[in-house]
Design an enzyme around this catalytic site. Structure first.
Site, PDB file in Angstrom:
ATOM      1  N   ALA B 248      36.309  33.206  32.239  1.00  0.00           N
ATOM      2  CA  ALA B 248      35.558  33.855  33.323  1.00  0.00           C
ATOM      3  C   ALA B 248      36.454  34.774  34.137  1.00  0.00           C
ATOM      4  O   ALA B 248      36.002  35.756  34.703  1.00  0.00           O
ATOM      5  CB  ALA B 248      34.934  32.795  34.228  1.00  0.00           C
ATOM      6  N   GLU B 251      38.507  38.945  31.420  1.00  0.00           N
ATOM      7  CA  GLU B 251      38.012  40.297  31.155  1.00  0.00           C
ATOM      8  C   GLU B 251      37.508  40.950  32.444  1.00  0.00           C
ATOM      9  O   GLU B 251      37.663  42.157  32.639  1.00  0.00           O
ATOM     10  CB  GLU B 251      36.880  40.219  30.122  1.00  0.00           C
ATOM     11  CG  GLU B 251      36.546  41.553  29.521  1.00  0.00           C
ATOM     12  CD  GLU B 251      35.813  41.411  28.196  1.00  0.00           C
ATOM     13  OE1 GLU B 251      36.449  40.938  27.236  1.00  0.00           O
ATOM     14  OE2 GLU B 251      34.624  41.746  28.131  1.00  0.00           O
ATOM     15  N   SER B 253      38.612  40.506  35.667  1.00  0.00           N
ATOM     16  CA  SER B 253      39.630  41.096  36.538  1.00  0.00           C
ATOM     17  C   SER B 253      40.402  42.190  35.819  1.00  0.00           C
ATOM     18  O   SER B 253      40.802  43.175  36.439  1.00  0.00           O
ATOM     19  CB  SER B 253      40.537  40.044  37.192  1.00  0.00           C
ATOM     20  OG  SER B 253      40.868  39.009  36.345  1.00  0.00           O
ATOM     21  N   CYS B 361      30.549  33.779  42.345  1.00  0.00           N
ATOM     22  CA  CYS B 361      31.832  33.604  41.652  1.00  0.00           C
ATOM     23  C   CYS B 361      32.753  32.589  42.318  1.00  0.00           C
ATOM     24  O   CYS B 361      33.115  32.717  43.481  1.00  0.00           O
ATOM     25  CB  CYS B 361      32.540  34.942  41.542  1.00  0.00           C
ATOM     26  SG  CYS B 361      34.108  34.817  40.662  1.00  0.00           S
ATOM     27  N   GLU B 370      44.388  39.154  43.576  1.00  0.00           N
ATOM     28  CA  GLU B 370      44.956  39.895  42.448  1.00  0.00           C
ATOM     29  C   GLU B 370      44.738  41.405  42.634  1.00  0.00           C
ATOM     30  O   GLU B 370      45.656  42.210  42.463  1.00  0.00           O
ATOM     31  CB  GLU B 370      44.293  39.420  41.159  1.00  0.00           C
ATOM     32  CG  GLU B 370      44.807  40.123  39.918  1.00  0.00           C
ATOM     33  CD  GLU B 370      43.988  39.782  38.681  1.00  0.00           C
ATOM     34  OE1 GLU B 370      42.778  39.473  38.827  1.00  0.00           O
ATOM     35  OE2 GLU B 370      44.546  39.822  37.580  1.00  0.00           O
TER      36      GLU B 370
HETATM   37  C1  HEM Z   1      36.799  40.879  39.670  1.00  0.00           C
HETATM   38  C2  HEM Z   1      36.679  39.863  38.909  1.00  0.00           C
HETATM   39  C3  HEM Z   1      35.459  39.002  38.788  1.00  0.00           C
HETATM   40  C4  HEM Z   1      34.120  39.343  38.845  1.00  0.00           C
HETATM   41  C5  HEM Z   1      33.514  40.715  39.058  1.00  0.00           C
HETATM   42  C6  HEM Z   1      33.375  38.109  38.671  1.00  0.00           C
HETATM   43  C7  HEM Z   1      31.993  38.024  38.682  1.00  0.00           C
HETATM   44  C8  HEM Z   1      31.269  36.851  38.609  1.00  0.00           C
HETATM   45  C9  HEM Z   1      29.833  36.759  38.699  1.00  0.00           C
HETATM   46  C10 HEM Z   1      28.882  37.936  38.871  1.00  0.00           C
HETATM   47  C11 HEM Z   1      29.497  35.436  38.589  1.00  0.00           C
HETATM   48  C12 HEM Z   1      28.076  34.841  38.665  1.00  0.00           C
HETATM   49  C13 HEM Z   1      27.596  34.331  37.347  1.00  0.00           C
HETATM   50  C14 HEM Z   1      26.153  33.838  37.446  1.00  0.00           C
HETATM   51  O1  HEM Z   1      25.566  33.822  38.523  1.00  0.00           O
HETATM   52  O2  HEM Z   1      25.584  33.504  36.397  1.00  0.00           O
HETATM   53  C15 HEM Z   1      30.716  34.698  38.437  1.00  0.00           C
HETATM   54  C16 HEM Z   1      30.783  33.333  38.291  1.00  0.00           C
HETATM   55  C17 HEM Z   1      31.948  32.654  38.039  1.00  0.00           C
HETATM   56  N1  HEM Z   1      33.230  33.174  38.031  1.00  0.00           N
HETATM   57 FE1  HEM Z   1      33.745  35.100  38.434  1.00  0.00          FE
HETATM   58  N2  HEM Z   1      34.243  37.072  38.504  1.00  0.00           N
HETATM   59  C18 HEM Z   1      35.536  37.566  38.589  1.00  0.00           C
HETATM   60  C19 HEM Z   1      36.717  36.844  38.501  1.00  0.00           C
HETATM   61  C20 HEM Z   1      36.794  35.491  38.296  1.00  0.00           C
HETATM   62  C21 HEM Z   1      38.020  34.731  38.221  1.00  0.00           C
HETATM   63  C22 HEM Z   1      39.415  35.294  38.416  1.00  0.00           C
HETATM   64  C23 HEM Z   1      37.667  33.435  37.944  1.00  0.00           C
HETATM   65  C24 HEM Z   1      38.495  32.197  37.730  1.00  0.00           C
HETATM   66  C25 HEM Z   1      39.729  32.111  37.531  1.00  0.00           C
HETATM   67  C26 HEM Z   1      36.210  33.379  37.873  1.00  0.00           C
HETATM   68  C27 HEM Z   1      35.478  32.230  37.632  1.00  0.00           C
HETATM   69  C28 HEM Z   1      34.111  32.156  37.729  1.00  0.00           C
HETATM   70  C29 HEM Z   1      33.358  30.920  37.512  1.00  0.00           C
HETATM   71  C30 HEM Z   1      33.938  29.566  37.154  1.00  0.00           C
HETATM   72  C31 HEM Z   1      31.997  31.240  37.730  1.00  0.00           C
HETATM   73  C32 HEM Z   1      30.795  30.301  37.637  1.00  0.00           C
HETATM   74  C33 HEM Z   1      30.363  29.897  39.016  1.00  0.00           C
HETATM   75  C34 HEM Z   1      29.067  29.108  39.021  1.00  0.00           C
HETATM   76  O3  HEM Z   1      28.221  29.304  38.131  1.00  0.00           O
HETATM   77  O4  HEM Z   1      28.882  28.279  39.938  1.00  0.00           O
HETATM   78  N3  HEM Z   1      35.725  34.645  38.096  1.00  0.00           N
HETATM   79  N4  HEM Z   1      31.782  35.577  38.449  1.00  0.00           N
END
Ligand code: HEM
Ligand code: HEM
Ligand code: SF4
Lengths: 64, 413
Positions: B248, B251, B253, B361, B370
């Site tokens: 997650a 790609e 970040s 997220c 970052e």
């Molecule tokens: C700029 C970078 C990032 C963007 C744009 C982004 C975007 C998102 C978005 C839109 C979701 C919602 C997914 C959903 O509602 O179905 C999400 C969920 C999540 N992201 Fe990110 N993400 C980023 C970076 C990261 C990083 C660095 C991590 C962890 C090291 C991460 C871990 C997660 C996890 C575990 C979820 C699931 C949360 C949940 O369903 O409760 N993400 N992310």
């Protein structure tokens, strides 16, 4: 201004801390919100309203 | 509302084919047809790859209502779920319950198991490490051939190093971890490469978890190891939690670094403002605007209604699919005046690049740190940074990728 947080709703997104560090913190073990002061001073009111507005889980309530 | 009126609200001929194609002359902007919906209907019907026509939520305010409504489910095993593509549709029945597809109490239980790495103390400890990784990667890029591909030199290696630091992977294993992580998270890999990389990483993480069950230290792997000992999770589940964090956070970040740099290079006056500031708040604000402007999770949030929901004069019926088109919400003029204006000083924190609601997220504060480090360092250290090819030669990903972005970014200095 009186602030109420709902730990059950909180998803530990940390948005509130970023918006108002003097009023909100997160528990060390699981990131759940900790309210540092229930009645923040007037100069923090805008930050606190901002925190409530950006909380994705609607876990922060403000009673004016 | 009568049947006839519902028809009027979504005239068939004008149904938008989601996610749509961008204008090549303006590859940073969401597709024009999608943006146009902001003026007509905040909630309408969209057409997907399989011909299905789920609800398409484009308005910023409507997105907040939908994403915080407990009647809106992420359960991807229900018929009618709006899958992003065929592979996902075919695989959904085999998906285990994860943080992504769980609802309500299940989601809370899983999410709380995964929040420990992201507490504020841990995050602030990571900032100097991320700074060091960034400096080292820039050093190696500058020591190598000029021009270079920024994607390979910085954007891809940094997130895997960052997740290493987040989990507590020992330094001597970074190279192994990084090599397999980049392979596992690249979109242009073969299924066989994917399987081999995933197995290598899974095996490695299982070994490390077992080691930390014997000798715990102050890191996230040790937390998870503690939970295995306490019987809260099994070893394979703990491996999966680590893999989800890796995938997650990778790609997404990486894409923000590469595409964000391309955006800044195309907007030299904004780049000059960013380069000229010493104020961490101004850099943090720029990060929010770049997140808003690019909204790389262009596939949008995929959901399904568990009950009938009335919104904006339409009724979303139980069992109907819902696609929350994040790029449209972030370009909604009602929430962001003159959305096409890229302005690093604008108030943008209410954007939906990290979505909204209980699935917002989990890694967002890490991603922010970052990006603040990278945007605050790269252009100052390499003030002559420029595109090494013409802008029209850049190869943009299609909107149906998990994260919108560029295949590579050739830069010179
Ligand atoms: C700029 C970078 C990032 C963007 C744009 C982004 C975007 C998102 C978005 C839109 C979701 C919602 C997914 C959903 O509602 O179905 C999400 C969920 C999540 N992201 Fe990110 N993400 C980023 C970076 C990261 C990083 C660095 C991590 C962890 C090291 C991460 C871990 C997660 C996890 C575990 C979820 C699931 C949360 C949940 O369903 O409760 N993400 N992310
Ligand atoms: C052979 C197995 C699988 C295949 C081929 C597959 C395929 C896909 C594809 C094509 C996507 C869409 C994103 C993209 O275009 O890159 C996706 C998204 C995703 N997959 Fe699967 N998948 C598989 C197994 C799994 C498993 C086992 C899990 C859970 C542990 C999982 C969790 C997810 C999640 C969380 C997303 C992001 C969903 C979102 O955008 O909200 N997948 N998968
Ligand atoms: S912003 Fe809301 S969900 Fe996030 S930590 Fe604060 S109270 Fe919890």
């Amino acid at each position: 201004m009186k602030v109420v947080v709902d730990e059950e709703k909180c998803v530990a997104a940390g948005q509130c801390v970023a918006a108002a560090m003097d009023v909100f913190d997160q528990r060390d073990e699981d990131g759940i919100v900790v309210l540092l002061t229930e009645n923040p001073p007037a100069e923090l009111a805008d930050d606190v309203r901002n925190a409530a507005a950006v909380c994705p889980a609607l876990a922060i309530r403000i009673e004016e | 509302m009568s049947e006839a009126e519902t028809e009027l609200a979504a005239p068939d001929a004008e149904i938008f084919d989601y996610p749509g194609a961008r204008d090549r002359a303006c590859p940073f902007a969401p597709p024009a047809g999608l943006r146009a919906l902001n003026d007509t209907a905040p909630v309408s019907r969209g057409r997907l790859w399989d011909g299905s026509t789920p609800w398409l939520v484009t308005g910023h305010a409507a997105q907040r209502v939908i994403l915080s409504d407990p009647r809106v489910s992420s359960n991807d095993k229900q018929p009618g779920f709006p899958y992003p593509n065929r592979a996902m549709a075919e695989n959904a029945p085999h998906h285990p319950l994860t943080i992504f597809n769980a609802d309500g109490a299940d989601h809370t239980r899983i999410r709380r198991m995964m929040t420990a790495p992201f507490t504020r103390n841990r995050m602030e400890k990571l900032r100097p490490e991320i700074q060091r990784f960034t400096d080292e990667l820039i050093d190696s890029m500058l020591a190598g051939p000029n021009p270079a591909d920024l994607n390979a030199a910085l954007s891809l290696p940094l997130p895997s190093l960052m997740i290493c630091a987040l989990l507590g992977v020992p330094y001597e294993d970074h190279e192994f971890f990084q090599e397999h992580a980049s392979l596992a998270t690249r979109s242009d890999k073969t299924a066989e490469q994917d399987r081999v990389a995933m197995e290598a990483l899974g095996g490695y993480l299982a070994g490390l978890l077992q080691k930390r069950m014997e000798e715990p230290s102050d890191d996230v792997i040790s937390d998870f190891a503690g939970r295995i000992k306490a019987g809260e999770v099994t070893l394979p589940e703990a491996v999966m939690l680590c893999m989800i964090l890796l995938i997650a956070g990778h790609e997404t970040s990486a894409s923000m670094i590469t595409l964000g740099t391309a955006l800044l290079l195309q907007n030299p006056e904004q780049l000059a403002l960013l380069r000229g500031t010493d104020d961490p708040k101004a850099v943090a604000n720029a990060v929010e605007e770049i997140l808003r402007y690019l909204t790389i999770p262009a596939l949008g949030q995929r959901r399904i209604a568990a009950e009938d929901i009335e919104i904006e004069g339409v009724t979303i019926k139980a069992g109907e699919g819902i696609v929350v088109a994040l790029p449209a919400g972030n370009w909604d003029p009602a929430a962001f005046p003159e959305p096409e204006k890229f302005d690093i000083a604008r108030e943008a924190r209410h954007h939906h690049a990290f979505a909204w609601g209980i699935h917002q997220c989990l890694g967002q504060q890490l991603a922010r740190i970052e990006l603040q480090v990278v945007y605050g360092t790269l252009y100052r250290r390499v003030p002559t940074l420029r595109l090494a090819v013409g802008f029209d030669e850049l190869r943009f990903r299609r909107d149906d990728a998990l994260a919108y972005g560029l295949h590579e970014l050739p830069v010179a200095w």
